[in-house]
Motif scaffolding. Structure first.
Motif, PDB file in Angstrom:
ATOM      1  N   SER A 205      29.262  37.279  21.826  1.00 44.55           N
ATOM      2  CA  SER A 205      29.866  37.295  23.104  1.00 44.55           C
ATOM      3  C   SER A 205      29.998  35.970  23.800  1.00 44.55           C
ATOM      4  CB  SER A 205      29.219  38.146  24.022  1.00 44.55           C
ATOM      5  OG  SER A 205      27.653  37.882  23.954  1.00 44.55           O
ATOM      6  N   SER A 206      29.083  34.736  23.147  1.00 45.54           N
ATOM      7  CA  SER A 206      29.306  33.588  23.472  1.00 45.54           C
ATOM      8  C   SER A 206      30.703  32.799  23.457  1.00 45.54           C
ATOM      9  CB  SER A 206      28.176  32.823  22.938  1.00 45.54           C
ATOM     10  OG  SER A 206      28.235  32.637  21.555  1.00 45.54           O
ATOM     11  N   GLU A 207      31.538  33.441  22.510  1.00 48.35           N
ATOM     12  CA  GLU A 207      32.683  32.885  22.186  1.00 48.35           C
ATOM     13  C   GLU A 207      33.518  33.153  23.418  1.00 48.35           C
ATOM     14  OE1 GLU A 207      34.332  31.622  19.452  1.00 48.35           O
ATOM     15  OE2 GLU A 207      32.503  31.327  19.055  1.00 48.35           O
ATOM     16  N   VAL A 208      33.401  34.098  24.516  1.00 49.32           N
ATOM     17  CA  VAL A 208      34.094  34.300  25.576  1.00 49.32           C
ATOM     18  C   VAL A 208      33.546  33.411  26.899  1.00 49.32           C
ATOM     19  CG1 VAL A 208      34.595  36.196  27.355  1.00 49.32           C
ATOM     20  CG2 VAL A 208      34.025  36.781  24.902  1.00 49.32           C
ATOM     21  N   LEU A 209      34.110  32.148  26.976  1.00 49.80           N
ATOM     22  CA  LEU A 209      34.016  31.009  27.806  1.00 49.80           C
ATOM     23  C   LEU A 209      32.406  30.791  27.842  1.00 49.80           C
ATOM     24  CD1 LEU A 209      36.377  32.278  30.931  1.00 49.80           C
ATOM     25  CD2 LEU A 209      36.542  30.343  29.006  1.00 49.80           C
ATOM     26  N   GLY A 210      31.798  30.958  26.797  1.00 46.46           N
ATOM     27  CA  GLY A 210      30.162  31.085  26.714  1.00 46.46           C
ATOM     28  C   GLY A 210      29.274  32.049  27.335  1.00 46.46           C
ATOM     29  N   ASN A 211      30.042  33.021  28.177  1.00 49.42           N
ATOM     30  CA  ASN A 211      29.278  34.035  28.597  1.00 49.42           C
ATOM     31  C   ASN A 211      30.557  34.927  29.086  1.00 49.42           C
ATOM     32  OD1 ASN A 211      28.014  35.955  30.476  1.00 49.42           O
ATOM     33  ND2 ASN A 211      26.216  34.816  30.360  1.00 49.42           N
ATOM     34  N   PRO A 212      30.688  36.338  28.797  1.00 44.69           N
ATOM     35  CA  PRO A 212      31.489  37.075  29.497  1.00 44.69           C
ATOM     36  C   PRO A 212      31.489  37.224  30.968  1.00 44.69           C
ATOM     37  CG  PRO A 212      30.597  38.215  27.676  1.00 44.69           C
ATOM     38  CD  PRO A 212      29.922  36.999  27.819  1.00 44.69           C
ATOM     39  N   PHE A 213      30.422  37.016  31.693  1.00 39.47           N
ATOM     40  CA  PHE A 213      30.395  37.147  33.034  1.00 39.47           C
ATOM     41  C   PHE A 213      31.228  36.241  33.815  1.00 39.47           C
ATOM     42  CE2 PHE A 213      26.640  39.798  32.824  1.00 39.47           C
ATOM     43  CZ  PHE A 213      26.980  40.644  33.874  1.00 39.47           C
ATOM     44  N   LYS A 214      31.392  34.929  32.992  1.00 42.17           N
ATOM     45  CA  LYS A 214      32.239  33.786  33.490  1.00 42.17           C
ATOM     46  C   LYS A 214      33.810  34.146  33.221  1.00 42.17           C
ATOM     47  CE  LYS A 214      29.060  30.147  32.158  1.00 42.17           C
ATOM     48  NZ  LYS A 214      28.737  28.648  31.275  1.00 42.17           N
ATOM     49  N   SER A 215      33.928  35.049  32.207  1.00 41.49           N
ATOM     50  CA  SER A 215      35.281  35.261  32.177  1.00 41.49           C
ATOM     51  C   SER A 215      35.697  36.203  33.503  1.00 41.49           C
ATOM     52  CB  SER A 215      35.735  36.211  31.073  1.00 41.49           C
ATOM     53  OG  SER A 215      36.826  36.891  31.042  1.00 41.49           O
ATOM     54  N   LEU A 216      34.747  37.188  33.830  1.00 45.38           N
ATOM     55  CA  LEU A 216      35.065  38.003  34.831  1.00 45.38           C
ATOM     56  C   LEU A 216      35.323  37.334  36.208  1.00 45.38           C
ATOM     57  CD1 LEU A 216      35.069  41.004  36.464  1.00 45.38           C
ATOM     58  CD2 LEU A 216      32.589  41.055  36.223  1.00 45.38           C
ATOM     59  N   GLN A 217      34.048  36.512  36.340  1.00 49.97           N
ATOM     60  CA  GLN A 217      34.198  35.459  37.643  1.00 49.97           C
ATOM     61  C   GLN A 217      35.542  34.761  37.808  1.00 49.97           C
ATOM     62  OE1 GLN A 217      31.670  32.065  38.002  1.00 49.97           O
ATOM     63  NE2 GLN A 217      30.987  32.913  39.956  1.00 49.97           N
ATOM     64  N   TRP A 218      36.090  34.154  36.381  1.00 52.14           N
ATOM     65  CA  TRP A 218      37.300  33.552  36.708  1.00 52.14           C
ATOM     66  C   TRP A 218      38.474  34.476  37.155  1.00 52.14           C
ATOM     67  CZ3 TRP A 218      41.873  34.953  34.321  1.00 52.14           C
ATOM     68  CH2 TRP A 218      42.923  33.808  34.437  1.00 52.14           C
ATOM     69  N   LEU A 219      38.545  35.694  36.703  1.00 46.39           N
ATOM     70  CA  LEU A 219      39.651  36.691  37.066  1.00 46.39           C
ATOM     71  C   LEU A 219      39.579  36.998  38.619  1.00 46.39           C
ATOM     72  CD1 LEU A 219      41.866  38.626  36.144  1.00 46.39           C
ATOM     73  CD2 LEU A 219      40.081  40.434  35.610  1.00 46.39           C
ATOM     74  N   VAL A 220      38.109  37.165  38.931  1.00 53.68           N
ATOM     75  CA  VAL A 220      38.180  37.461  40.386  1.00 53.68           C
ATOM     76  C   VAL A 220      38.620  36.423  41.391  1.00 53.68           C
ATOM     77  CG1 VAL A 220      36.447  38.078  42.294  1.00 53.68           C
ATOM     78  CG2 VAL A 220      36.147  39.265  40.089  1.00 53.68           C
ATOM     79  N   GLY A 221      38.416  35.219  40.736  1.00 57.25           N
ATOM     80  CA  GLY A 221      38.850  33.897  41.722  1.00 57.25           C
ATOM     81  C   GLY A 221      40.363  33.901  41.447  1.00 57.25           C
ATOM     82  N   LYS A 222      41.021  34.179  40.395  1.00 54.77           N
ATOM     83  CA  LYS A 222      42.456  34.077  40.211  1.00 54.77           C
ATOM     84  C   LYS A 222      43.229  35.094  40.962  1.00 54.77           C
ATOM     85  CE  LYS A 222      45.813  31.924  37.831  1.00 54.77           C
ATOM     86  NZ  LYS A 222      46.085  30.592  38.212  1.00 54.77           N
ATOM     87  N   LEU A 223      42.499  36.302  40.790  1.00 54.03           N
ATOM     88  CA  LEU A 223      43.316  37.388  41.510  1.00 54.03           C
ATOM     89  C   LEU A 223      43.146  36.975  43.137  1.00 54.03           C
ATOM     90  CD1 LEU A 223      41.964  40.401  39.734  1.00 54.03           C
ATOM     91  CD2 LEU A 223      44.173  39.518  39.676  1.00 54.03           C
ATOM     92  N   SER A 224      42.036  36.521  43.706  1.00 54.05           N
ATOM     93  CA  SER A 224      42.051  35.985  45.010  1.00 54.05           C
ATOM     94  C   SER A 224      42.859  35.029  45.394  1.00 54.05           C
ATOM     95  CB  SER A 224      40.470  35.833  45.267  1.00 54.05           C
ATOM     96  OG  SER A 224      40.336  35.367  46.616  1.00 54.05           O
ATOM     97  N   ALA A 225      43.151  34.277  44.484  1.00 51.26           N
ATOM     98  CA  ALA A 225      44.154  32.950  44.802  1.00 51.26           C
ATOM     99  C   ALA A 225      45.333  33.643  44.854  1.00 51.26           C
ATOM    100  CB  ALA A 225      43.815  31.863  43.676  1.00 51.26           C
ATOM    101  N   GLN A 226      45.626  34.552  44.276  1.00 50.95           N
ATOM    102  CA  GLN A 226      47.027  35.231  44.429  1.00 50.95           C
ATOM    103  C   GLN A 226      47.114  36.405  45.343  1.00 50.95           C
ATOM    104  OE1 GLN A 226      47.833  36.297  40.453  1.00 50.95           O
ATOM    105  NE2 GLN A 226      48.230  34.302  39.653  1.00 50.95           N
ATOM    106  N   GLY A 227      46.313  36.297  46.289  1.00 53.50           N
ATOM    107  CA  GLY A 227      46.237  37.500  47.355  1.00 53.50           C
ATOM    108  C   GLY A 227      45.864  38.995  46.664  1.00 53.50           C
ATOM    109  N   LYS A 228      45.163  38.961  45.745  1.00 46.85           N
ATOM    110  CA  LYS A 228      44.925  40.225  45.176  1.00 46.85           C
ATOM    111  C   LYS A 228      43.296  40.296  45.085  1.00 46.85           C
ATOM    112  CE  LYS A 228      48.728  39.587  41.796  1.00 46.85           C
ATOM    113  NZ  LYS A 228      49.099  39.523  40.529  1.00 46.85           N
ATOM    114  N   ARG A 229      42.755  41.633  44.579  1.00 43.24           N
ATOM    115  CA  ARG A 229      41.553  41.793  44.680  1.00 43.24           C
ATOM    116  C   ARG A 229      41.182  42.775  43.510  1.00 43.24           C
ATOM    117  NH1 ARG A 229      37.795  43.173  49.745  1.00 43.24           N
ATOM    118  NH2 ARG A 229      38.236  41.170  50.187  1.00 43.24           N
ATOM    119  N   PHE A 230      40.072  42.460  42.867  1.00 37.76           N
ATOM    120  CA  PHE A 230      39.462  43.317  41.715  1.00 37.76           C
ATOM    121  C   PHE A 230      38.691  44.342  42.520  1.00 37.76           C
ATOM    122  CE2 PHE A 230      38.374  43.356  37.086  1.00 37.76           C
ATOM    123  CZ  PHE A 230      37.552  44.556  37.255  1.00 37.76           C
ATOM    124  N   ARG A 231      39.139  45.634  42.537  1.00 34.76           N
ATOM    125  CA  ARG A 231      38.754  46.591  43.243  1.00 34.76           C
ATOM    126  C   ARG A 231      37.866  47.656  42.457  1.00 34.76           C
ATOM    127  NH1 ARG A 231      41.106  46.298  48.000  1.00 34.76           N
ATOM    128  NH2 ARG A 231      43.200  45.435  48.092  1.00 34.76           N
TER     129      ARG A 231
END
Length: 269
Positions: A205-231
């Motif tokens: 799992s360390s192959e995923v940005l060092g930690n998969p929680f970082k991938s999830l955090q990136w997604l949440v931030g990217k969606l927010s920047a586009q006016g969306k939300r991880f619901r």
């Protein structure tokens, strides 16, 4: 919701329609017909939004791609990207799929999935996300509306095509804060992929940005920047542990440690 900062031109709208048509008919597009139509990230995401709207189906969640240096280099990218996935393409394990009827040119990836138990916010820390999600093992099956796409398709076409989303097969879900005592524990998950009982590859799992929680955090931030939300209720397959093989007929099985168990997809011709 379509990206409010981008207005698609006629050719870009035609591209979105062509991607949707290929999704419906399983007839692949030719890359040469659409090269240069989309040349930046935000337009690519706007095309993706248009494709998602054409499907007229609920968004069950997301997939995150290009979460390792190796895959970013393959697609000339410097960050991850995401794709919206319809609810009906998230399947509980064990799942059965038909190559001819349900896919076009699929691969297979071993990943961790996170489902939100409440809406996720861009202000959430990694530890907040640990407390606000369930976690499971997944087999993500990337698929593409272009012929001969891997690994040469440019990233803007990948993004436009909902990050080459296919299906996500997910295993048993457990509260992430029960599985992982700390965020760092999520970087130490190992999984081995088998095809018809023969070992194919092992990944971490360390192959995923060092930690998969970082991938999830990136997604949440990217969606927010586009006016969306991880619901609440939505699921994301967060990034592959290993370089994906081509999906072929037979039994594919990922065996995870950390008590995740096995995730299985049986693939027919």
């Amino acid at each position: 919701m379509t990206n409010q900062n981008v207005t698609l031109n006629t050719q870009q709208k035609s591209f979105a329609q062509a991607l949707f048509n290929a999704y419906q008919t399983k007839q692949p597009l030719k890359r040469a017909d659409w090269e240069g139509v989309v040349t930046d990230d935000e337009t690519a995401y706007a095309v993706q939004d248009c494709v998602a709207q054409l499907k007229q189906l609920p968004t069950g969640g997301y997939k995150v791609s290009l979460t390792s240096q190796q895959t970013q280099d393959m697609f000339d990218a410097d960050s991850p990207l995401y794709g919206q996935q319809v609810d009906s393409h998230f399947l509980p394990s064990p799942a059965v799929l038909s190559l001819k009827r349900q896919t076009m040119a699929p691969l297979l990836e071993v990943e961790l999935g996170f489902r939100a138990t409440e809406d996720l916010l861009p202000s959430d820390s990694l530890d907040d996300l640990r407390h606000k999600t369930t976690v499971c093992g997944t087999l993500e099956l990337p698929d593409c509306r272009f012929a001969d796409w891997f690994p040469d398709l440019n990233k803007y076409c990948v993004m436009s095509d909902c990050a080459v989303g296919g299906y996500v097969v997910y295993g048993s879900e457990r509260p992430a804060d029960e599985v992982f005592s700390t965020v760092d524990d999520a970087a130490n998950v190992s999984a081995t992929l088998y095809h018809d009982g023969q070992k194919d590859a092992t990944g971490q799992s360390s192959e995923v940005l060092g930690n998969p929680f970082k991938s999830l955090q990136w997604l949440v931030g990217k969606l927010s920047a586009q006016g969306k939300r991880f619901r609440a209720g939505q699921l994301v397959s967060s990034g592959t542990f290993l370089l994906p093989p081509h999906l072929t007929a037979g039994k594919w099985e990922a065996k995870f440690d950390h008590g995740f168990g096995d995730v299985v997809v049986n693939v027919n011709d």
